[in-house]
Design an enzyme around this catalytic site. Structure first.
Site, PDB file in Angstrom:
ATOM      1  N   GLU A 231       0.917  -1.034  -0.033  1.00  0.00           N
ATOM      2  CA  GLU A 231       0.035  -0.058  -0.013  1.00  0.00           C
ATOM      3  C   GLU A 231       0.971   1.287  -0.243  1.00  0.00           C
ATOM      4  O   GLU A 231       1.597   1.523   1.032  1.00  0.00           O
ATOM      5  CB  GLU A 231      -1.009   0.015   1.108  1.00  0.00           C
ATOM      6  CG  GLU A 231      -2.234   0.831   1.119  1.00  0.00           C
ATOM      7  CD  GLU A 231      -1.721   2.278   1.824  1.00  0.00           C
ATOM      8  OE1 GLU A 231      -1.306   3.096   1.177  1.00  0.00           O
ATOM      9  OE2 GLU A 231      -2.052   2.444   2.943  1.00  0.00           O
ATOM     10  N   CYS A 265      -2.752   8.228   4.013  1.00  0.00           N
ATOM     11  CA  CYS A 265      -2.725   7.674   2.632  1.00  0.00           C
ATOM     12  C   CYS A 265      -4.145   8.120   1.986  1.00  0.00           C
ATOM     13  O   CYS A 265      -4.380   8.396   0.663  1.00  0.00           O
ATOM     14  CB  CYS A 265      -2.346   6.610   2.239  1.00  0.00           C
ATOM     15  SG  CYS A 265      -0.678   6.188   2.917  1.00  0.00           S
TER      16      CYS A 265
END
Length: 457
Positions: A231, A265
């Site tokens: 990720e 994020c």
């Protein structure tokens, strides 16, 4: 980077730590490998009990743990406590549902000429988790809870600026009842990662972090033919169409941008607004951003604390200066705050063009960029004009537009009329250069399992 607790609100070094030696790393890997051989045979009921006990400890210790998180990376105390409680929820979720998620799946035995045919999920073994500082407990728990419930064991290489959080997580899991070696923290730098990942006793790896770090880990794992989940961040769009509740969209937009001091994020970063409501949204959004209180993250009245590192603030300054130098308009903020610590004000910038670095780069701080678009086609074009594809948001009450965004936004997650949030119940991950694989839900617990086909004649 030294392994140390440095208070980002003051720049003061609170405590330093000695990195693990080569022998200590070798011992930890051997301990994990040995533990796995027995731990993999424990009953789901036993693992679930340990997960619940760990959740109980997290809830009982939430206030103290939250203070440590705030001290190490600067998130507000309120958000730090919420993160601790979210971790407890994550442990309980997999305690409650993990066994069902990993139950044997029956196949059509007759179709394959068998008396029985099914799929069995079995743990892979020792998994290396390389985690970032921005959600120092939740990021690691997203991996740890499902991995432990599946029968895997973990080695945690956490970010160097949150060592106390890293040590606490391994300790609370141990105190929850898990056998020694099930989950260990390694206080190491990035240069030690390759040797650990190449060790034959380590079966797989997961990384949440920067794109360069992801490329490096993926290359090593690929050379060793080991499974990885990555990720790698995002530059999430937040699209507002004329049918939206503009006041609500602007209110949520502020939270979506400045959550975790803008260092998330899945924070909305690019605000793409239809021209018919652009002025209304911008006025409301900028006004709300101006009213935010920046200050000591331990103060309950603070909305936005400091950035976690001095380099992080510098990176934000450079992106803003590049945009302004190329003609962007600062609507609020845009200048570092002249005080100790690594503070940066909530900032909104308009007139962004493709020539500016901010058009495609991820701004990891409380900086929002605004884009005016004429229709849904242009909105989708701007939203997808990035190499990232993690989360996305679209605000519209028009059913046809909702379907266009659900199908057209290039992201691992699409939230309609709400901000992107990670939930244990939903898969989390991205596409394009935001990485691959999924965390959370049944998809996350199966990532580090052998999906074994069983055929019985």
């Amino acid at each position: 980077m030294a392994i140390a607790t440095i208070n980002p609100a003051t720049g003061e070094t609170i405590k330093t730590f000695t990195p693990a030696t080569a022998d200590e790393i070798t011992d930890a890997i051997e301990r994990a490998s040995t533990t796995f051989e027995s731990y993999r045979t424990t009953a789901f009921e036993q693992r679930a009990g340990w997960l619940r006990a760990t959740a109980d400890l997290l809830e009982a210790e939430a206030d103290d743990v939250a203070k440590t998180m705030t001290l190490e990376m600067g998130k507000t105390l309120e958000s730090a406590k919420a993160e601790v409680l979210k971790c407890a929820k994550g442990f309980r979720y997999y305690a409650d549902h993990g066994e069902q998620m990993l139950a044997d799946e029956k196949a059509d035995a007759e179709a394959v000429g068998a008396s029985a045919a099914y799929v069995r999920y079995q743990p892979l073994g020792v998994v290396l988790a390389i985690m970032p500082w921005n959600f120092p407990l939740w990021q690691a728990v997203r991996f740890a809870a499902p991995a432990l419930m599946a029968g895997n064991v973990g080695l945690l290489k956490h970010a160097s600026n949150v060592p106390q959080c890293a040590l606490y997580l391994a300790d609370v899991i141990r105190r929850g009842g898990f056998p020694e070696g099930c989950f260990q923290t390694l206080l190491i730098g990035s240069k030690e990662v390759e040797a650990i990942l190449r060790d034959p006793r380590v079966a797989a790896a997961t990384l949440t972090g920067s794109e360069p770090a992801g490329r490096s880990v993926a290359a090593i794992a690929g050379d060793e033919v080991k499974h990885t989940v990555l990720e790698l961040g995002g530059s999430d769009p937040f699209v507002v169409m004329p049918s939206a509740d503009i006041a609500k969209a602007a209110e949520v937009a502020v939270t979506a941008r400045v959550q975790n001091n803008g260092q998330s994020c899945i924070a909305a970063k690019r605000f793409i607004v239809h021209t018919d409501v652009y002025d209304e949204f911008t006025t409301e959004f900028v006004d709300r951003m101006k009213k935010l209180t920046v200050g000591d993250p331990m103060d309950p009245d603070t909305d936005v604390g400091p950035l976690a590192t001095e380099q992080g603030r510098t990176d934000v300054e450079v992106l803003v200066a590049n945009a302004v130098g190329a003609g962007a308009t600062v609507l609020t903020g845009g200048e570092p705050i002249d005080q100790p610590g690594w503070f940066y004000p909530p900032t909104v910038i308009g007139d962004i063009t493709p020539e500016m670095d901010m058009y495609t780069a991820e701004v990891f701080g409380p900086v929002a960029s605004l884009y005016r678009v004429g229709d849904i086609d242009e909105a989708l074009q701007v939203a997808n004009a990035t190499s990232f594809g993690l989360g996305s948001n679209a605000w519209t009450t028009d059913a046809d537009e909702q379907e266009r965004f659900i199908n057209g936004l290039e992201a691992g997650q699409v939230f309609i009329n709400g901000m992107t949030v990670s939930y244990p119940e939903l898969p989390f991950g991205g596409i394009k250069r935001s990485g691959y694989g999924r965390e959370l839900s049944e998809h996350g617990i199966r990532e580090f399992c052998n999906v074994k086909t069983v055929w019985v004649g």
